[in-house]
Design an enzyme around this catalytic site. Sequence first.
Site, PDB file in Angstrom:
ATOM      1  N   GLN A 114      -6.359  -5.251  10.709  1.00 52.35           N
ATOM      2  CA  GLN A 114      -5.243  -4.670  11.458  1.00 52.35           C
ATOM      3  C   GLN A 114      -5.689  -3.540  12.380  1.00 52.35           C
ATOM      4  O   GLN A 114      -4.876  -2.721  12.802  1.00 52.35           O
ATOM      5  CB  GLN A 114      -4.174  -4.162  10.497  1.00 52.35           C
ATOM      6  CG  GLN A 114      -3.479  -5.270   9.746  1.00 52.35           C
ATOM      7  CD  GLN A 114      -2.293  -4.772   8.959  1.00 52.35           C
ATOM      8  OE1 GLN A 114      -1.324  -4.296   9.517  1.00 52.35           O
ATOM      9  NE2 GLN A 114      -2.388  -4.867   7.647  1.00 52.35           N
ATOM     10  N   ARG A 151       4.294  -9.172  10.252  1.00 53.16           N
ATOM     11  CA  ARG A 151       5.498  -8.334  10.180  1.00 53.16           C
ATOM     12  C   ARG A 151       6.653  -9.128   9.597  1.00 53.16           C
ATOM     13  O   ARG A 151       7.639  -8.566   9.136  1.00 53.16           O
ATOM     14  CB  ARG A 151       5.934  -7.832  11.575  1.00 53.16           C
ATOM     15  CG  ARG A 151       4.979  -6.909  12.311  1.00 53.16           C
ATOM     16  CD  ARG A 151       4.490  -5.791  11.469  1.00 53.16           C
ATOM     17  NE  ARG A 151       3.192  -6.158  10.897  1.00 53.16           N
ATOM     18  CZ  ARG A 151       2.644  -5.539   9.876  1.00 53.16           C
ATOM     19  NH1 ARG A 151       3.265  -4.542   9.319  1.00 53.16           N
ATOM     20  NH2 ARG A 151       1.483  -5.933   9.389  1.00 53.16           N
ATOM     21  N   LYS A 208       0.821  -1.210   0.000  1.00 53.43           N
ATOM     22  CA  LYS A 208       0.000   0.000   0.000  1.00 53.43           C
ATOM     23  C   LYS A 208       0.856   1.263   0.000  1.00 53.43           C
ATOM     24  O   LYS A 208       0.471   2.265  -0.582  1.00 53.43           O
ATOM     25  CB  LYS A 208      -0.960   0.004   1.183  1.00 53.43           C
ATOM     26  CG  LYS A 208      -0.230  -0.013   2.474  1.00 53.43           C
ATOM     27  CD  LYS A 208      -1.072   0.218   3.667  1.00 53.43           C
ATOM     28  CE  LYS A 208      -0.068   0.273   4.794  1.00 53.43           C
ATOM     29  NZ  LYS A 208      -0.586   0.516   6.064  1.00 53.43           N
ATOM     30  N   THR A 209       2.018   1.199   0.629  1.00 52.96           N
ATOM     31  CA  THR A 209       2.882   2.380   0.602  1.00 52.96           C
ATOM     32  C   THR A 209       3.343   2.655  -0.823  1.00 52.96           C
ATOM     33  O   THR A 209       3.402   3.810  -1.258  1.00 52.96           O
ATOM     34  CB  THR A 209       4.107   2.181   1.516  1.00 52.96           C
ATOM     35  OG1 THR A 209       3.654   1.682   2.767  1.00 52.96           O
ATOM     36  CG2 THR A 209       4.835   3.481   1.729  1.00 52.96           C
ATOM     37  N   ASP A 224      -3.629   7.156   5.597  1.00 58.26           N
ATOM     38  CA  ASP A 224      -3.088   5.819   5.785  1.00 58.26           C
ATOM     39  C   ASP A 224      -3.595   5.260   7.120  1.00 58.26           C
ATOM     40  O   ASP A 224      -4.011   6.008   7.989  1.00 58.26           O
ATOM     41  CB  ASP A 224      -1.558   5.919   5.789  1.00 58.26           C
ATOM     42  CG  ASP A 224      -0.914   4.564   5.616  1.00 58.26           C
ATOM     43  OD1 ASP A 224      -1.639   3.585   5.366  1.00 58.26           O
ATOM     44  OD2 ASP A 224       0.323   4.483   5.720  1.00 58.26           O
ATOM     45  N   GLU A 225      -3.536   3.962   7.276  1.00 58.83           N
ATOM     46  CA  GLU A 225      -3.977   3.292   8.515  1.00 58.83           C
ATOM     47  C   GLU A 225      -5.372   3.781   8.917  1.00 58.83           C
ATOM     48  O   GLU A 225      -5.629   4.087  10.072  1.00 58.83           O
ATOM     49  CB  GLU A 225      -2.983   3.556   9.666  1.00 58.83           C
ATOM     50  CG  GLU A 225      -1.536   3.223   9.359  1.00 58.83           C
ATOM     51  CD  GLU A 225      -1.245   1.730   9.346  1.00 58.83           C
ATOM     52  OE1 GLU A 225      -2.200   0.933   9.469  1.00 58.83           O
ATOM     53  OE2 GLU A 225      -0.078   1.365   9.185  1.00 58.83           O
TER      54      GLU A 225
END
Length: 735
Positions: free
Chosen positions: A250, A603, A32-33, A219-220
Site C-alpha cells: 500500500q 477499500r 491493524k487499527t 501507522d502507515e
Amino acid sequence: MSVYDTLNDMQRDAVFHTDGPLLLLAGAGSGKTRVLTHRIAYLIEEKGINPWNIMAITFTNKAAQEMRERVDRLVGFGSESIWGSTFHSTCVRILRRHIERLGFGTNFTIYDSDDQKTVMKDVCKRLEIDTKVYKEKMILGAISSAKDEMISPEEYRLNAGGDYGKQKIAQAYEEYQKQLQNSNALDFDDLLVKTVELFRICPDVLDYYQERFKYIMVDEYQDTNTVQFLLVSLLASKYQNLCVVGDDDQSIYKFRGANIGNILNFEKVFPNARTIKLEQNYRSTKNILNAANDVIRNNMERKEKRLWTDNDEGDMLECRQFMTAYEEAEYIAGDISRLVREGEFHYNDCAVLYRTNAQSRMFEEKFLMANIPYKIIGGINFYARKEVKDLLSYLKTVDNAKDDLAVRRIINVPKRGIGATTLGRVQDYAVERGISFYDALKEADKIPSIGRSSVKLAPFVTFIQTLRSQQEFLSVHELLGEIIEQTGYVKELEAEDTDEAKARIENIDELITKVVSYEESAETPTLSGFLEEVALVADIDSLDEESDYVVLMTLHSAKGLEFANVYMAGMEDGIFPSYMTTSSDDPSDLEEERRLCYVGITRAMKRLTLTSARQRMIRGETQFNRVSRFVHEIPEGLVAATNEILPRIKEMPRQNAFAQAKNAFLSRPFENKAPEPKKGEGLEYEVGDTVQHIKFGVGIVEKIADGGRDYEVTVNFDKAGVKKMFASFAKLKKV
DNA sequence: TGTCAAAAGATTTTT
DNA sequence: TCTTTTGACA
C-alpha cells in the site's frame, strides 16, 4: 473473557509485544487499527503505563481522533492525554516550544504551497534565474526532495559539483531558506527537518521527549520518508519501544519522498526487532480480495504474501465500459440511486474513487442532477481558496507581522490604490535596514522615494494596529468579524451579485463557522492556535461517517478508509495507470500505480464496480483509451457484467484520431493480448479428457503442445469442430 | 494604477 | 477545456 480474546493469534501477539521494536506487516483490512487501539489499551490497563507516555502517529488528524475515541471505549479514561497526531502537527507542537534554539520565533507561520511559490518567484527574480528554463515548481520540487532526505542547502551545493542547473537550484535553495527565516516562516518540509535538527543540536530537548514518549506507534509506516524515519528513530532510540505498522503493497507516496526502505530495512536498524504479519482480512468478500491479490501479484518488488478471508464469497465484481465519461458518471449515479431506493445501501456506504481530481467534475454534475447527496474530498483545499486566504492573511498579520507574505497579500485587498512600484520601494527599504516588510510600512513616511503614496499606506497600518490592540479582549471570531466589517470584504462581494461571489460569501460563512467551532472545542482558544490548526488540516479530516452522503475522492485520499460499495471510475490506460507512468522507462513507477489500484480494490467491503469510458475529453481533446491493464489482471471468473456497450457512435472521430479510436474499439476487457504464462501451474486436463469451453461448449482434448510461454491445446468440439487455442486464454474446464 | 484580452499552462497523486 | 498569468493600453 477479556477484550483481548476477540483478537486472532497474530493480533494478540502484536498487542502483547509492548517492549522493544516491533514491525507489524498488516495487510489491507487486517484489523491493524484494532491492534493499535487494543495495544494502547493494554499498555494503559495491564502495564500501568501513563497515557501521557504514549505517542501514536497517524496519517491524518481524523485517524488520530478516531483512535482516541476507540481507546476511550476500551479503557474509559486517559485517552485524551495520549499524544495522537500526524507527523506534521507533532513537529509543530514541539517546535512551538523550542524553535528559539534554532533562531526562529515560536510564533512562526507555516507556508503552504501557494506561499512557497510566491517566495520562489521572488527568489528567482532576485537571483536573476530564468523561470522559463528553471520553473519555480521544479525548483521547489527539487528543494522538497532534498529536505525529505535532510540535505541542507550547503550540502546540496557541494553535491551539485559542476552541474550548472544544480548549482542554480542550490543558490535558489539557499536564498529561499533565508527568506523564510526572515519571515519567521517554515514550509511543510521544514517542520520535519527543523525538528530533527533541533533534536540533533539540543540533546537535552531530545532527552526530554524520549522520556515523554516511552511508547511510540507509527501507522502507515510504508509512506514515511527519510526525515520522518530519522525523527522516529531519534525519539525511540532510548527505550526502543517502537511499533511501526505498514504494508509495502500500500505504499503510494513514493513521489512525495516516501522511502520503502524504511520498512524493508527496519530489522537492520533495530536488530532485535520482532516482525509480525497480519494476513487475515476482515473487510472484504472473497471475490474482492482475490481480485486484489491477483492484481498486486504482478508487482515484482514486493514481499510475497497473500491475504485470505473467512468472509463469504460475495457478489461478483462489476466491470463496465461506456462510450463516454458522461455515460459512465450517469451509470454510477443511477446505480447508487437504485441501490439506495431498494434499501440495499445508504448513500454513505458508497464511494467513487478516481485517479485525478479533475475527474470529479462529471460526477458532481450527474449527482446534482440525480439528487444524490455527495461530498468531494480533495481538490483545492478549503483554506487555499482566495477569499479564505485573504481573510486568514489579515488574521496572520495581526498575529505575526513578520509574515511578509500575508502582509503583502492583503495590503491592496480591498483596493487601496497601492501599486507595485510603491511596494517595491517599501521592500527595498525593509531589506536595506534588515527589518520586516510590515515594520517598513510603519515607517513609510520616512521612506523618501515613496513620497505622497505614504498617505495611502497609513490607514492600513492604523487598521492593523487597532486590531492588535483589540486582540486581547476580542475573541477570534469577533476579530474576524471586525476585519470583514472594516474592509467591506463581504459587501464588495454582495455588490458583485454573481454566482461566483455568492459561493465566496458561503465560504466566508463557513470560515466563520470554523472559527466558532474551534473556539468551542479548544481549551484555551487563541488566534495563533486557530491559525495553526488551520495550516495543517487536510480535506479528508472533514469526512464524517454520520452524514449520509456519497464520497468522491482520489484513490490516494481513500487510503485507510473502507466502504461497503465502491466504484473505481476511469479504469483506462493513460488515466489509470496514468500516461506518465505507462510511458516512463522506470517500471517501478507502474508498480506504484498498481499498488494504488490495490488500495482502491481493498477499500470495498461488499460490492465493487470498475468502470471505464472509450472516449473522454481531456484538456479539451478527445482521447480514446483502452480498458486499464489492471482490469485485465483480474480473472474473468470474478467478474459479472463485462462489456455491455451498445455500438452507437455519437460523432465520428476526427481523421487523425481514427487509428487510435479503432484500437480502443477493438480492445475489450478480458481479451488479454499477451496472456500471462501459467505454465508452471500445469493443466488440470490431459489428452483424451472431456473439457468445457465457455463459447464452444463440450469437446475432447486431442493434443497439448508446448507453445513456449503457454500450452497450445487442440480440442475437438462437439458442435464447433476442431480448434487450437492457448491454455491460459481458453480457460478450459475439465468435465 | 487598473482593466481587459491574449497567451500560457495544466492534469498524477498531498502534508 | 478551463484557469491563471502576462502584457498592452487607458
